[in-house]
Design a protein around this motif. Structure first.
Motif, PDB file in Angstrom:
ATOM      1  N   VAL A  81       0.969  -1.045   0.150  1.00 21.89           N
ATOM      2  CA  VAL A  81      -0.149   0.000   0.069  1.00 21.89           C
ATOM      3  C   VAL A  81       1.075   1.251  -0.068  1.00 21.89           C
ATOM      4  O   VAL A  81       1.842   1.221   0.813  1.00 21.89           O
ATOM      5  CB  VAL A  81      -0.835   0.019   1.338  1.00 21.89           C
ATOM      6  CG1 VAL A  81      -1.853   1.518   1.438  1.00 21.89           C
ATOM      7  CG2 VAL A  81      -1.974  -1.142   1.147  1.00 21.89           C
ATOM      8  N   ARG A 106      -2.928   5.513  -2.177  1.00 23.42           N
ATOM      9  CA  ARG A 106      -3.991   5.108  -1.416  1.00 23.42           C
ATOM     10  C   ARG A 106      -4.311   5.378  -0.038  1.00 23.42           C
ATOM     11  O   ARG A 106      -5.589   5.472   0.367  1.00 23.42           O
ATOM     12  CB  ARG A 106      -3.741   3.160  -1.461  1.00 23.42           C
ATOM     13  CG  ARG A 106      -4.862   2.500  -0.723  1.00 23.42           C
ATOM     14  CD  ARG A 106      -5.752   1.713  -1.921  1.00 23.42           C
ATOM     15  NE  ARG A 106      -6.774   1.049  -1.399  1.00 23.42           N
ATOM     16  CZ  ARG A 106      -6.634  -0.250  -1.183  1.00 23.42           C
ATOM     17  NH1 ARG A 106      -5.481  -0.837  -1.456  1.00 23.42           N
ATOM     18  NH2 ARG A 106      -7.672  -0.923  -0.786  1.00 23.42           N
ATOM     19  N   ARG A 120     -13.275   7.769   3.730  1.00 18.24           N
ATOM     20  CA  ARG A 120     -12.971   7.195   2.287  1.00 18.24           C
ATOM     21  C   ARG A 120     -13.133   7.732   1.144  1.00 18.24           C
ATOM     22  O   ARG A 120     -14.208   8.648   1.047  1.00 18.24           O
ATOM     23  CB  ARG A 120     -13.531   5.633   2.396  1.00 18.24           C
ATOM     24  CG  ARG A 120     -12.862   4.579   3.234  1.00 18.24           C
ATOM     25  CD  ARG A 120     -13.358   3.122   2.986  1.00 18.24           C
ATOM     26  NE  ARG A 120     -12.501   2.346   4.065  1.00 18.24           N
ATOM     27  CZ  ARG A 120     -11.646   1.775   3.718  1.00 18.24           C
ATOM     28  NH1 ARG A 120     -11.029   1.849   2.656  1.00 18.24           N
ATOM     29  NH2 ARG A 120     -11.266   0.989   5.019  1.00 18.24           N
ATOM     30  N   ASP A 123     -11.800   3.772  -2.858  1.00 13.72           N
ATOM     31  CA  ASP A 123     -10.964   2.759  -2.290  1.00 13.72           C
ATOM     32  C   ASP A 123      -9.863   3.244  -1.586  1.00 13.72           C
ATOM     33  O   ASP A 123      -9.110   2.645  -0.805  1.00 13.72           O
ATOM     34  CB  ASP A 123     -10.683   1.680  -3.154  1.00 13.72           C
ATOM     35  CG  ASP A 123      -9.566   1.941  -4.065  1.00 13.72           C
ATOM     36  OD1 ASP A 123      -9.281   3.237  -4.340  1.00 13.72           O
ATOM     37  OD2 ASP A 123      -8.964   1.127  -4.584  1.00 13.72           O
ATOM     38  N   ARG A 124      -9.683   4.680  -1.265  1.00 15.12           N
ATOM     39  CA  ARG A 124      -8.646   5.197  -0.728  1.00 15.12           C
ATOM     40  C   ARG A 124      -9.140   5.661   0.544  1.00 15.12           C
ATOM     41  O   ARG A 124     -10.315   6.068   0.985  1.00 15.12           O
ATOM     42  CB  ARG A 124      -8.183   6.347  -1.617  1.00 15.12           C
ATOM     43  CG  ARG A 124      -7.610   5.759  -2.791  1.00 15.12           C
ATOM     44  CD  ARG A 124      -7.504   6.912  -3.937  1.00 15.12           C
ATOM     45  NE  ARG A 124      -6.300   7.837  -3.694  1.00 15.12           N
ATOM     46  CZ  ARG A 124      -6.247   8.928  -4.003  1.00 15.12           C
ATOM     47  NH1 ARG A 124      -7.391   9.490  -5.053  1.00 15.12           N
ATOM     48  NH2 ARG A 124      -5.388   9.903  -3.768  1.00 15.12           N
ATOM     49  N   ILE A 148      -2.380  -2.825   7.824  1.00 14.38           N
ATOM     50  CA  ILE A 148      -2.505  -2.999   6.296  1.00 14.38           C
ATOM     51  C   ILE A 148      -2.339  -4.593   6.465  1.00 14.38           C
ATOM     52  O   ILE A 148      -1.352  -5.075   6.792  1.00 14.38           O
ATOM     53  CB  ILE A 148      -1.326  -2.677   5.508  1.00 14.38           C
ATOM     54  CG1 ILE A 148      -1.446  -0.950   5.580  1.00 14.38           C
ATOM     55  CG2 ILE A 148      -1.602  -3.138   3.934  1.00 14.38           C
ATOM     56  CD1 ILE A 148      -0.064  -0.315   4.957  1.00 14.38           C
ATOM     57  N   GLU A 149      -3.477  -5.207   5.977  1.00 12.30           N
ATOM     58  CA  GLU A 149      -3.384  -6.750   6.028  1.00 12.30           C
ATOM     59  C   GLU A 149      -3.812  -6.956   4.514  1.00 12.30           C
ATOM     60  O   GLU A 149      -4.900  -6.762   3.915  1.00 12.30           O
ATOM     61  CB  GLU A 149      -4.567  -7.067   6.851  1.00 12.30           C
ATOM     62  CG  GLU A 149      -4.341  -7.074   8.286  1.00 12.30           C
ATOM     63  CD  GLU A 149      -4.025  -8.401   9.165  1.00 12.30           C
ATOM     64  OE1 GLU A 149      -3.734  -9.500   8.144  1.00 12.30           O
ATOM     65  OE2 GLU A 149      -4.386  -8.351  10.098  1.00 12.30           O
ATOM     66  N   LYS A 150      -2.806  -7.929   4.073  1.00 15.42           N
ATOM     67  CA  LYS A 150      -2.924  -8.275   2.531  1.00 15.42           C
ATOM     68  C   LYS A 150      -3.584  -7.281   1.491  1.00 15.42           C
ATOM     69  O   LYS A 150      -4.174  -7.276   1.014  1.00 15.42           O
ATOM     70  CB  LYS A 150      -4.069  -9.511   2.518  1.00 15.42           C
ATOM     71  CG  LYS A 150      -3.318 -10.577   3.308  1.00 15.42           C
ATOM     72  CD  LYS A 150      -4.484 -11.780   3.482  1.00 15.42           C
ATOM     73  CE  LYS A 150      -3.700 -13.265   4.155  1.00 15.42           C
ATOM     74  NZ  LYS A 150      -4.549 -14.220   4.471  1.00 15.42           N
ATOM     75  N   GLY A 151      -2.708  -6.027   1.792  1.00 15.22           N
ATOM     76  CA  GLY A 151      -3.110  -5.042   1.018  1.00 15.22           C
ATOM     77  C   GLY A 151      -4.327  -4.278   1.277  1.00 15.22           C
ATOM     78  O   GLY A 151      -4.609  -3.286   0.289  1.00 15.22           O
ATOM     79  N   GLU A 152      -4.859  -4.444   2.301  1.00 16.37           N
ATOM     80  CA  GLU A 152      -6.126  -3.863   2.514  1.00 16.37           C
ATOM     81  C   GLU A 152      -5.652  -2.797   3.924  1.00 16.37           C
ATOM     82  O   GLU A 152      -5.610  -3.303   4.895  1.00 16.37           O
ATOM     83  CB  GLU A 152      -7.180  -4.475   2.902  1.00 16.37           C
ATOM     84  CG  GLU A 152      -7.782  -5.385   1.585  1.00 16.37           C
ATOM     85  CD  GLU A 152      -8.395  -4.078   0.715  1.00 16.37           C
ATOM     86  OE1 GLU A 152      -9.121  -3.227   0.956  1.00 16.37           O
ATOM     87  OE2 GLU A 152      -7.975  -4.593  -0.450  1.00 16.37           O
ATOM     88  N   GLU A 154      -6.691  -0.262   7.088  1.00 17.13           N
ATOM     89  CA  GLU A 154      -7.663   0.118   7.857  1.00 17.13           C
ATOM     90  C   GLU A 154      -6.986   1.031   8.988  1.00 17.13           C
ATOM     91  O   GLU A 154      -5.785   1.056   9.245  1.00 17.13           O
ATOM     92  CB  GLU A 154      -8.228  -0.990   8.730  1.00 17.13           C
ATOM     93  CG  GLU A 154      -9.224  -2.043   7.699  1.00 17.13           C
ATOM     94  CD  GLU A 154     -10.484  -1.305   7.352  1.00 17.13           C
ATOM     95  OE1 GLU A 154     -10.941  -0.415   7.935  1.00 17.13           O
ATOM     96  OE2 GLU A 154     -10.618  -1.774   5.924  1.00 17.13           O
TER      97      GLU A 154
END
Length: 161
Positions: A81, A106, A120, A123-124, A148-152, A154
């Motif tokens: 990210v 992002r 948000r 998706d940013r 950041i978990e697996k490209g996501e 929070e």
């Protein structure tokens, strides 16, 4: 922290104005990196934050010009990210849509307004962790944690004592 890692936890802080509250240590415990969005208030702040984790910081409108520890803006890639950090005073407005239009990362982290904000834009994520330093404008001090978990990404805003 390696760019290939599937998970990263990053501390977000801004507007310390020379003060690191004791509660910052607990709020940012376990982070791998701290990103400071300006108005640091002196090298002592960065030194103390480095007892928690490595620190990268940008310059705010109250920081002295030319401080080699403070960049005008910075971009970090973590766990897939991209993250942009600015203070916000050099951008035309600090509204989330304007920041998202100005930068393509992002996650966009900014300070300056002292107001916590997490929103948000598509998706940013645009986040202001709030002011962590002296209480101003009748606002509660705070920081944030970016996970950041697996490209996501929070973000969680964390209130300070």
């Amino acid at each position: 922290m390696t760019p290939e890692a599937d998970r990263a936890v990053i501390g977000l802080i801004s507007d310390t104005h020379g003060l690191v509250r004791p509660s910052v240590h607990a709020a940012l415990q376990g982070v791998e990196l701290i990103l400071h969005a300006g108005d640091v208030g002196g090298a002592d702040v960065l030194t103390e934050l480095r007892t928690i984790a490595p620190v990268m910081a940008v310059s705010g409108n109250t920081d002295p010009a030319g401080d080699p520890d403070l960049l005008e803006t910075l971009v970090v890639e973590s766990a897939g990210v991209s993250i942009r950090v600015v203070h916000g005073h050099l951008v035309d407005g600090t509204e989330p849509a304007g920041l998202a239009a100005s930068y393509g990362e992002r996650v966009i982290v900014y300070g300056h307004t002292h107001r916590q904000l997490l929103t948000r834009v598509g998706d940013r994520i645009v986040v202001n962790p709030g002011a962590a330093g002296p209480r101003r404008f009748n606002l509660e001090p705070s920081v944030a944690r970016l996970t950041i978990e697996k490209g996501e990404p929070e973000v969680e805003i964390v209130a300070l004592d």
